[in-house]
Design an enzyme around this catalytic site. Sequence first.
Site, PDB file in Angstrom:
ATOM      1  N   SER A 180      48.796 -10.970  58.834  1.00  0.00           N
ATOM      2  CA  SER A 180      47.769 -11.450  57.895  1.00  0.00           C
ATOM      3  C   SER A 180      47.303 -12.821  58.349  1.00  0.00           C
ATOM      4  CB  SER A 180      48.361 -11.594  56.492  1.00  0.00           C
ATOM      5  OG  SER A 180      48.839 -10.372  56.020  1.00  0.00           O
TER       6      SER A 180
ATOM      7  N   ARG B 270      54.958 -17.636  51.308  1.00  0.00           N
ATOM      8  CA  ARG B 270      54.685 -17.965  52.726  1.00  0.00           C
ATOM      9  C   ARG B 270      54.838 -19.474  52.973  1.00  0.00           C
ATOM     10  NH1 ARG B 270      54.861 -13.179  52.504  1.00  0.00           N
ATOM     11  NH2 ARG B 270      53.560 -11.684  53.614  1.00  0.00           N
TER      12      ARG B 270
ATOM     13  N   GLU C  83      47.148 -18.470  57.401  1.00  0.00           N
ATOM     14  CA  GLU C  83      48.609 -18.356  57.378  1.00  0.00           C
ATOM     15  C   GLU C  83      49.230 -18.861  58.686  1.00  0.00           C
ATOM     16  OE1 GLU C  83      51.478 -14.992  57.470  1.00  0.00           O
ATOM     17  OE2 GLU C  83      50.535 -14.526  55.560  1.00  0.00           O
TER      18      GLU C  83
HETATM   19  N1  EPU Z   1      42.292  -4.253  50.864  1.00  0.00           N
HETATM   20  C1  EPU Z   1      40.975  -3.883  51.010  1.00  0.00           C
HETATM   21  N2  EPU Z   1      40.408  -3.987  52.238  1.00  0.00           N
HETATM   22  C2  EPU Z   1      41.101  -4.419  53.318  1.00  0.00           C
HETATM   23  C3  EPU Z   1      42.431  -4.810  53.162  1.00  0.00           C
HETATM   24  C4  EPU Z   1      43.025  -4.720  51.924  1.00  0.00           C
HETATM   25  O1  EPU Z   1      40.322  -3.474  50.043  1.00  0.00           O
HETATM   26  O2  EPU Z   1      40.510  -4.474  54.401  1.00  0.00           O
HETATM   27  C5  EPU Z   1      42.943  -4.089  49.563  1.00  0.00           C
HETATM   28  C6  EPU Z   1      43.910  -2.897  49.652  1.00  0.00           C
HETATM   29  O3  EPU Z   1      43.272  -1.725  49.293  1.00  0.00           O
HETATM   30  C7  EPU Z   1      44.976  -3.266  48.675  1.00  0.00           C
HETATM   31  C8  EPU Z   1      44.960  -4.767  48.660  1.00  0.00           C
HETATM   32  O4  EPU Z   1      43.766  -5.201  49.295  1.00  0.00           O
HETATM   33  O5  EPU Z   1      44.655  -2.803  47.389  1.00  0.00           O
HETATM   34  C9  EPU Z   1      46.199  -5.379  49.321  1.00  0.00           C
HETATM   35  O6  EPU Z   1      46.319  -4.904  50.663  1.00  0.00           O
HETATM   36  P1  EPU Z   1      47.762  -4.643  51.328  1.00  0.00           P
HETATM   37  O7  EPU Z   1      48.588  -3.773  50.457  1.00  0.00           O
HETATM   38  O8  EPU Z   1      47.517  -4.193  52.723  1.00  0.00           O
HETATM   39  O9  EPU Z   1      48.491  -6.043  51.299  1.00  0.00           O
HETATM   40  P2  EPU Z   1      47.989  -7.521  51.596  1.00  0.00           P
HETATM   41  O10 EPU Z   1      47.999  -8.265  50.303  1.00  0.00           O
HETATM   42  O11 EPU Z   1      46.706  -7.505  52.350  1.00  0.00           O
HETATM   43  C10 EPU Z   1      50.361  -8.528  51.960  1.00  0.00           C
HETATM   44  C11 EPU Z   1      51.023  -9.399  52.978  1.00  0.00           C
HETATM   45  C12 EPU Z   1      51.444  -8.587  54.192  1.00  0.00           C
HETATM   46  C13 EPU Z   1      52.393  -7.494  53.731  1.00  0.00           C
HETATM   47  C14 EPU Z   1      51.685  -6.643  52.657  1.00  0.00           C
HETATM   48  C15 EPU Z   1      52.618  -5.637  52.036  1.00  0.00           C
HETATM   49  C16 EPU Z   1      50.066 -11.608  52.721  1.00  0.00           C
HETATM   50  C17 EPU Z   1      49.125 -12.643  53.267  1.00  0.00           C
HETATM   51  N3  EPU Z   1      50.126 -10.456  53.387  1.00  0.00           N
HETATM   52  O12 EPU Z   1      49.149  -8.053  52.548  1.00  0.00           O
HETATM   53  O13 EPU Z   1      52.158  -9.453  55.077  1.00  0.00           O
HETATM   54  O14 EPU Z   1      52.797  -6.670  54.809  1.00  0.00           O
HETATM   55  O15 EPU Z   1      51.213  -7.481  51.574  1.00  0.00           O
HETATM   56  O16 EPU Z   1      53.567  -6.295  51.255  1.00  0.00           O
HETATM   57  O17 EPU Z   1      50.734 -11.878  51.727  1.00  0.00           O
HETATM   58  C18 EPU Z   1      51.839 -10.940  56.897  1.00  0.00           C
HETATM   59  O18 EPU Z   1      52.120 -11.858  56.142  1.00  0.00           O
HETATM   60  O19 EPU Z   1      51.563 -11.145  58.114  1.00  0.00           O
HETATM   61  C19 EPU Z   1      51.766  -9.586  56.385  1.00  0.00           C
HETATM   62  C20 EPU Z   1      51.342  -8.557  57.121  1.00  0.00           C
END
Ligand code: EPU
Length: 358
Positions: free
Chosen positions: A254, A164, A354
């Site tokens: 995010s 990012r 972010e």
């Molecule tokens: N989780 C929780 N509770 C929550 C949210 C997440 O326990 O309320 C856990 C989920 O169960 C999962 C883990 O956290 O095991 C990761 O969650 P998720 O797969 O939704 O991905 P993320 O790391 O929260 C990142 C990117 C997203 C992207 C997704 C999929 C960042 C900051 N965000 O989210 O990007 O869509 O992976 O690749 O890196 C963005 O940048 O705006 C964005 C949406």
Amino acid sequence: MLVEKNVSLQHSNTFGIAARAHTLVRVRSEQDVHDVLADHRLVRQPLFVLGGGSNIVLTGDVKPVVLKMEIKGLRLLEETDRGWVVEAGAGEVWHEAVAWTLAQGYPGLENMALIPGTVGAAPVQNIGAYGVELQDRFHSLDAIDLATGRAFTLDAAQCAFGYRDSVFKHAAPQAPHEGSGLPRGMGLAGRAVITRVRLWLSKEWRPELGYLDLERKRAEAGTEHPTPRQIFDWVCEIRRAKLPDPAVVGNAGSFFKNPTVTPEQCQDIIARDPKVVHYPLPDGTIKLAAGWLIDACGWKGKTVGKAGVYEKQALVLVNRGTRSDSVTGGEVMTLAKAIQTSVYERFGIRLEPEPVVV
Ligand code: EPU
């Protein structure tokens, strides 16, 4: 060049925050950028480049002159034995560009379907999702130096992509690149405007299914060899199920980056919270899921003023107001700070926002 005064930005930021631009210029060509720079009334004030507004928090009216990037155009620039180079105008909607490449038969962007925002904003924060980042498909970009009016091209190395992150997120150094006339190296934040982006899509396409959610979809579909189109559809389904549609519920994706910690720090957290979601990175550090950390602090679904934490993904802050009484940037930042404090107090980790706060 179209210059407008006192323009509402509520529809130009995905949070739906009500704020106005004192002066807004619709930039539809490279020539428009040159015209802005040649106009003494406009360049007397600072300039602010606005794409799809999907990664900003507006904390008040915008005093700098807003350059609203609306340069269009999608075309195949080059085809070789190895792949395709596709060029997109900075003002194209990113998701529409992804859909267009697939419809033309050029796969590779499907994991990044439905990411809000414009093509020109994509390199700024090196957008990414489901195991693929822009830098994995990036060829080069064209930009214009707002200080000198010179057009220049950057390749991936010159963009200095990170998680990012890119050269476009860092402030200019004190003595910017004397001699060359080109803003090479670090520090193009506020200094350059991206006009066109070229993507490299390899003919040696392989599905990227490293993410559990995608692997689940593949297993459900019972196929060993999914097509790019299937992956595109699955990514859209996954995102629609857990991320709010900005057209319905205002948000900026995010809100915090996923933090990285040392293995020792991670062990410490695991000892106290065995369920912490963590991913080892190739460099030996460990990435933690910020959404999990925020969720663990009890924030999911909470509302403070008109700013809320999305009930299905704690990493996403949302606008709980209405169009006539929307959340303010100040309320969003107050909530963000409260979340940062509780995550710091419980885990000793400082979450970094972010979006760009304007
Ligand atoms: N989780 C929780 N509770 C929550 C949210 C997440 O326990 O309320 C856990 C989920 O169960 C999962 C883990 O956290 O095991 C990761 O969650 P998720 O797969 O939704 O991905 P993320 O790391 O929260 C990142 C990117 C997203 C992207 C997704 C999929 C960042 C900051 N965000 O989210 O990007 O869509 O992976 O690749 O890196 C963005 O940048 O705006 C964005 C949406």
